[in-house]
Write an enzyme that holds these catalytic residues in place. Structure first.
Site, PDB file in Angstrom:
ATOM      1  N   GLY A  14       0.832  -1.212   0.000  1.00  0.00           N
ATOM      2  CA  GLY A  14       0.000   0.000   0.000  1.00  0.00           C
ATOM      3  C   GLY A  14       0.860   1.253   0.000  1.00  0.00           C
ATOM      4  O   GLY A  14       0.513   2.267   0.605  1.00  0.00           O
ATOM      5  N   ARG A  17       0.992   5.639  -1.926  1.00  0.00           N
ATOM      6  CA  ARG A  17       0.680   6.954  -1.344  1.00  0.00           C
ATOM      7  C   ARG A  17       0.584   6.838   0.183  1.00  0.00           C
ATOM      8  O   ARG A  17       0.733   5.748   0.750  1.00  0.00           O
ATOM      9  CB  ARG A  17      -0.626   7.485  -1.926  1.00  0.00           C
ATOM     10  CG  ARG A  17      -1.821   6.667  -1.483  1.00  0.00           C
ATOM     11  CD  ARG A  17      -3.115   7.225  -2.023  1.00  0.00           C
ATOM     12  NE  ARG A  17      -4.219   6.729  -1.258  1.00  0.00           N
ATOM     13  CZ  ARG A  17      -5.428   6.472  -1.752  1.00  0.00           C
ATOM     14  NH1 ARG A  17      -5.659   6.668  -3.032  1.00  0.00           N
ATOM     15  NH2 ARG A  17      -6.389   6.045  -0.974  1.00  0.00           N
ATOM     16  N   ASP A  65      -2.359  -7.235  -5.638  1.00  0.00           N
ATOM     17  CA  ASP A  65      -3.508  -7.224  -4.726  1.00  0.00           C
ATOM     18  C   ASP A  65      -3.124  -8.080  -3.524  1.00  0.00           C
ATOM     19  O   ASP A  65      -2.995  -9.306  -3.651  1.00  0.00           O
ATOM     20  CB  ASP A  65      -4.739  -7.792  -5.438  1.00  0.00           C
ATOM     21  CG  ASP A  65      -5.957  -7.867  -4.515  1.00  0.00           C
ATOM     22  OD1 ASP A  65      -5.815  -7.582  -3.297  1.00  0.00           O
ATOM     23  OD2 ASP A  65      -7.038  -8.214  -5.014  1.00  0.00           O
ATOM     24  N   VAL A  66      -2.955  -7.452  -2.372  1.00  0.00           N
ATOM     25  CA  VAL A  66      -2.457  -8.201  -1.210  1.00  0.00           C
ATOM     26  C   VAL A  66      -3.426  -9.296  -0.746  1.00  0.00           C
ATOM     27  O   VAL A  66      -3.029 -10.188  -0.010  1.00  0.00           O
ATOM     28  CB  VAL A  66      -2.115  -7.277  -0.012  1.00  0.00           C
ATOM     29  CG1 VAL A  66      -0.996  -6.320  -0.356  1.00  0.00           C
ATOM     30  CG2 VAL A  66      -3.358  -6.543   0.503  1.00  0.00           C
ATOM     31  N   SER A 144      -4.456   0.031  14.142  1.00  0.00           N
ATOM     32  CA  SER A 144      -5.073   1.356  14.298  1.00  0.00           C
ATOM     33  C   SER A 144      -5.632   1.464  15.710  1.00  0.00           C
ATOM     34  O   SER A 144      -5.989   0.440  16.332  1.00  0.00           O
ATOM     35  CB  SER A 144      -6.224   1.507  13.291  1.00  0.00           C
ATOM     36  OG  SER A 144      -7.045   2.605  13.625  1.00  0.00           O
ATOM     37  N   TYR A 156     -13.513  -2.548   9.997  1.00  0.00           N
ATOM     38  CA  TYR A 156     -12.129  -2.054  10.129  1.00  0.00           C
ATOM     39  C   TYR A 156     -11.581  -2.328  11.534  1.00  0.00           C
ATOM     40  O   TYR A 156     -10.445  -2.800  11.696  1.00  0.00           O
ATOM     41  CB  TYR A 156     -12.166  -0.557   9.832  1.00  0.00           C
ATOM     42  CG  TYR A 156     -10.849   0.155   9.786  1.00  0.00           C
ATOM     43  CD1 TYR A 156     -10.010   0.054   8.675  1.00  0.00           C
ATOM     44  CD2 TYR A 156     -10.449   0.985  10.835  1.00  0.00           C
ATOM     45  CE1 TYR A 156      -8.808   0.758   8.625  1.00  0.00           C
ATOM     46  CE2 TYR A 156      -9.256   1.685  10.783  1.00  0.00           C
ATOM     47  CZ  TYR A 156      -8.441   1.569   9.686  1.00  0.00           C
ATOM     48  OH  TYR A 156      -7.255   2.264   9.626  1.00  0.00           O
ATOM     49  N   LYS A 160      -8.416  -4.593  12.424  1.00  0.00           N
ATOM     50  CA  LYS A 160      -7.238  -4.002  13.068  1.00  0.00           C
ATOM     51  C   LYS A 160      -6.947  -4.658  14.414  1.00  0.00           C
ATOM     52  O   LYS A 160      -5.792  -4.730  14.840  1.00  0.00           O
ATOM     53  CB  LYS A 160      -7.422  -2.490  13.216  1.00  0.00           C
ATOM     54  CG  LYS A 160      -7.398  -1.726  11.870  1.00  0.00           C
ATOM     55  CD  LYS A 160      -6.151  -2.034  11.058  1.00  0.00           C
ATOM     56  CE  LYS A 160      -5.849  -0.988   9.998  1.00  0.00           C
ATOM     57  NZ  LYS A 160      -4.675  -1.368   9.168  1.00  0.00           N
TER      58      LYS A 160
END
Ligand code: NAP
Length: 259
Positions: A14, A17, A65-66, A144, A156, A160
């Protein structure tokens, strides 16, 4: 020059950016060979060329694509063919699809879990073979503060939190091969991901950043370089006794309002 840099090869996922790019820039500046891995091959190559120009380091960009086994194995093989091995892996690729549970489509659950959890697993399982062979490796996983709970981020937050368990267990398995596995759990970092969140909530990115900064002890939001410096520390050989740790990087002990 840090001791993580000498003739090391770092793969950052990733990295076209945002936080991944900042990590790639830092490792390249410190003298690593760097592989910039991201979904879009053209974007990865462009970022790699820019970092190479900035730093003089040997940087390649690869489309991958991971969450896809073939794609991941092909990327890791390409890196190993070019540089001889893989010493450092930073599992950073990520997406968000925020929603409350009653509005959360199955596909958005699968996508977010797939990129973060399956992606972290696939990249690690592919890269660790090279590390185990050479009895050397550094793996940094990006979690995160949302792992501690964040409204409308069920997918998410779950992913995480999973990455933290993954880190601790992998550290137990791979420590005997001289491989360190650690995890960074950032709070709010100014990137396209959080700028998109601002727009979705009806704020300008600047308004949103200023508002979020008020709730952060240090009085500012994070920048990608904050994460890059911690990743470099965790990959430094002088930090090799740090293993299986989750380090919150959020400008203070405030931990729940994540990015
Ligand atoms: P970002 O700017 O959106 O960058 C994420 C990159 O990952 C994008 O280039 C994206 O490509 C790529 N990606 C998405 N799915 C992929 C896949 N299947 N395979 C390969 N690459 C893929 O996000 P960021 O803010 O830098 O976040 C980086 C990491 O930090 C993520 O894991 C995120 O969850 C975590 N994080 C961020 C914050 C924050 O406040 N920003 C806080 C805590 C944790 P596309 O653009 O093509 O989708």
């Amino acid at each position: 020059m840090n001791s993580h840099s000498t003739n090391r090869t770092a793969v950052i996922t990733g990295a076209a950016r945002g936080i991944g790019r900042a990590i790639a820039e830092k490792f390249a500046a410190d003298g690593c060979h760097v592989a910039v891995i991201d979904l879009d091959a053209a974007q990865s190559k462009q970022t790699a060329a820019e970092i190479s120009d900035q730093t003089g380091a040997d940087v390649i960009g690869l489309g991958c694509d991971v969450s896809d086994r073939e794609s991941v194995d092909a990327a890791m093989e390409a890196v190993s063919a070019r540089y001889g091995t893989i010493d450092i892996l930073v599992n950073n690729a990520g997406v968000t699809r925020d929603n409350l549970i009653h509005k959360l489509p199955d596909d958005d659950w699968d996508l977010v879990i797939g990129v973060h959890l399956r992606g972290t697993f696939l990249c690690t399982s592919s890269a660790q073979r090279y590390m185990v062979d050479r009895r050397y490796g550094k793996i940094v996983n990006i979690s995160s503060t949302s792992a501690l709970g964040n409204r409308a981020q069920l997918n998410y937050s779950t992913a995480k939190a999973g990455i933290q368990g993954f880190t601790r267990t992998l550290a137990l398995e791979l420590g005997r091969f001289n491989i360190n596995v650690n995890c960074i759990a950032p709070g709010f970092i100014d990137t396209e991901m959080t700028r998109a969140t601002a727009l979705r909530l009806g704020f300008s990115p600047e308004e949103y950043m200023a508002q979020r900064a008020k709730g952060i002890a240090i009085g500012r939001v994070g920048v990608p370089a904050d994460v890059a410096h911690l990743a470099a520390f965790l990959c430094d050989d002088n930090a090799s006794y740090v293993n299986g740790q989750v380090i919150y990087l959020s400008g203070g002990p405030e931990t729940r309002r994540g990015g």
